[in-house]
Design a protein around this motif. Structure first.
Motif, PDB file in Angstrom:
ATOM      1  N   GLN A 146     -10.516  -7.849 -15.578  1.00 47.01           N
ATOM      2  CA  GLN A 146     -11.281  -8.448 -16.857  1.00 47.01           C
ATOM      3  C   GLN A 146     -11.586 -10.027 -16.171  1.00 47.01           C
ATOM      4  O   GLN A 146     -12.787 -10.271 -16.395  1.00 47.01           O
ATOM      5  CB  GLN A 146     -10.761  -8.451 -18.045  1.00 47.01           C
ATOM      6  N   VAL A 147     -10.810 -10.320 -15.464  1.00 49.62           N
ATOM      7  CA  VAL A 147     -11.084 -11.672 -15.208  1.00 49.62           C
ATOM      8  C   VAL A 147     -11.890 -11.600 -13.770  1.00 49.62           C
ATOM      9  O   VAL A 147     -12.755 -12.587 -13.564  1.00 49.62           O
ATOM     10  CB  VAL A 147      -9.562 -12.384 -14.530  1.00 49.62           C
ATOM     11  N   LYS A 148     -11.653 -10.813 -12.929  1.00 50.86           N
ATOM     12  CA  LYS A 148     -12.298 -10.559 -11.640  1.00 50.86           C
ATOM     13  C   LYS A 148     -12.573  -9.089 -11.349  1.00 50.86           C
ATOM     14  O   LYS A 148     -11.561  -8.521 -11.326  1.00 50.86           O
ATOM     15  CB  LYS A 148     -11.431 -11.303 -10.538  1.00 50.86           C
ATOM     16  N   SER A 149     -13.887  -8.714 -11.362  1.00 52.36           N
ATOM     17  CA  SER A 149     -14.195  -7.229 -11.410  1.00 52.36           C
ATOM     18  C   SER A 149     -14.177  -6.636 -10.197  1.00 52.36           C
ATOM     19  O   SER A 149     -14.389  -5.293  -9.976  1.00 52.36           O
ATOM     20  CB  SER A 149     -15.282  -6.942 -12.180  1.00 52.36           C
ATOM     21  N   ASP A 150     -14.349  -7.444  -8.912  1.00 48.28           N
ATOM     22  CA  ASP A 150     -14.574  -7.333  -7.516  1.00 48.28           C
ATOM     23  C   ASP A 150     -13.268  -7.082  -6.624  1.00 48.28           C
ATOM     24  O   ASP A 150     -13.526  -7.637  -5.468  1.00 48.28           O
ATOM     25  CB  ASP A 150     -15.862  -7.808  -7.102  1.00 48.28           C
ATOM     26  N   TRP A 151     -12.322  -6.684  -7.275  1.00 46.96           N
ATOM     27  CA  TRP A 151     -11.148  -6.605  -6.334  1.00 46.96           C
ATOM     28  C   TRP A 151     -11.330  -5.611  -5.384  1.00 46.96           C
ATOM     29  O   TRP A 151     -11.672  -4.590  -5.646  1.00 46.96           O
ATOM     30  CB  TRP A 151      -9.771  -6.434  -7.229  1.00 46.96           C
ATOM     31  N   THR A 152     -10.611  -5.674  -4.054  1.00 46.47           N
ATOM     32  CA  THR A 152     -10.412  -4.434  -3.422  1.00 46.47           C
ATOM     33  C   THR A 152      -8.879  -3.873  -3.813  1.00 46.47           C
ATOM     34  O   THR A 152      -8.283  -4.713  -4.490  1.00 46.47           O
ATOM     35  CB  THR A 152     -10.225  -4.757  -1.767  1.00 46.47           C
ATOM     36  N   VAL A 153      -8.714  -2.854  -3.493  1.00 48.85           N
ATOM     37  CA  VAL A 153      -7.551  -1.981  -4.147  1.00 48.85           C
ATOM     38  C   VAL A 153      -6.158  -2.510  -3.390  1.00 48.85           C
ATOM     39  O   VAL A 153      -5.344  -2.904  -3.957  1.00 48.85           O
ATOM     40  CB  VAL A 153      -7.611  -0.495  -3.821  1.00 48.85           C
ATOM     41  N   ARG A 154      -6.451  -2.781  -1.955  1.00 49.60           N
ATOM     42  CA  ARG A 154      -5.336  -3.556  -1.244  1.00 49.60           C
ATOM     43  C   ARG A 154      -5.249  -5.150  -1.585  1.00 49.60           C
ATOM     44  O   ARG A 154      -3.941  -5.491  -1.940  1.00 49.60           O
ATOM     45  CB  ARG A 154      -5.678  -3.760   0.174  1.00 49.60           C
ATOM     46  N   ALA A 155      -6.121  -5.921  -2.047  1.00 53.34           N
ATOM     47  CA  ALA A 155      -6.017  -7.197  -2.654  1.00 53.34           C
ATOM     48  C   ALA A 155      -5.185  -6.983  -3.878  1.00 53.34           C
ATOM     49  O   ALA A 155      -4.310  -7.963  -4.399  1.00 53.34           O
ATOM     50  CB  ALA A 155      -7.303  -8.066  -2.706  1.00 53.34           C
ATOM     51  N   LEU A 156      -5.548  -6.079  -4.795  1.00 50.87           N
ATOM     52  CA  LEU A 156      -5.107  -6.113  -6.021  1.00 50.87           C
ATOM     53  C   LEU A 156      -3.850  -5.672  -6.034  1.00 50.87           C
ATOM     54  O   LEU A 156      -2.903  -6.294  -6.922  1.00 50.87           O
ATOM     55  CB  LEU A 156      -5.892  -5.051  -6.668  1.00 50.87           C
ATOM     56  N   SER A 157      -3.459  -4.684  -5.239  1.00 51.68           N
ATOM     57  CA  SER A 157      -1.935  -4.403  -5.129  1.00 51.68           C
ATOM     58  C   SER A 157      -1.101  -5.354  -4.550  1.00 51.68           C
ATOM     59  O   SER A 157       0.084  -5.784  -5.091  1.00 51.68           O
ATOM     60  CB  SER A 157      -2.053  -3.170  -4.359  1.00 51.68           C
TER      61      SER A 157
END
Length: 142
Positions: free
Chosen positions: A77-88
């Motif tokens: 919700q805060v940032k919608s353009d995460w990469t999967v690796r960055a999010l993990s």
């Protein structure tokens, strides 16, 4: 022939016999089970975990639930353009130990996709720039 767990009645009788002082090997022979099974039943009884048999088989792929799933939703919700690796990696930094594959499966189950544009086509060239040839190496110097 399918493997099936020992009945709760038999497990209770074995546990009672072991707590009454019979040896593990004697209990195993008396009830027609292996000594290792008698040891495990005795350990379960002494630990207080109960004698109900556990489920056999049925591997389930890891998935995010509860607080971890809520953490992913809040970050999206805060940032919608995460990469999967960055999010993990961000989740690991927050103390939620999870692999990128688990995050990917969760995002797919939530209906999130990662396409460059709506049509799933090749991204457009930069403003005023030439369209690269299909066989051209994009990393080659111009």
């Amino acid at each position: 022939m399918m493997v099936r767990p020992l009945s709760l009645d038999l497990r209770t009788r074995i546990a009672t016999a072991l707590s009454d002082g019979i040896t593990v090997r004697a209990a195993a022979e008396r009830f027609g089970i292996s000594a290792a099974t008698a040891v495990r039943i005795g350990q379960l009884d002494r630990s207080g975990k109960g004698l109900v048999p556990a489920k056999i088989g049925g591997y389930v792929k890891p998935t995010l639930r509860g607080a971890a799933a809520d953490a992913v939703r809040q970050r999206l919700q805060v940032k919608s353009d995460w990469t999967v690796r960055a999010l993990s990696a961000d989740l690991k930094a927050a103390g939620i130990n999870v692999s990128h594959d688990t995050v990917w499966r969760f995002l797919r189950s939530e209906g999130k996709t990662f396409k460059k544009n709506d049509g799933g086509k090749r991204a457009r060239p930069p403003e005023g720039g030439p369209v690269p040839d299909a066989m051209e190496d994009p990393s080659a110097p111009a």
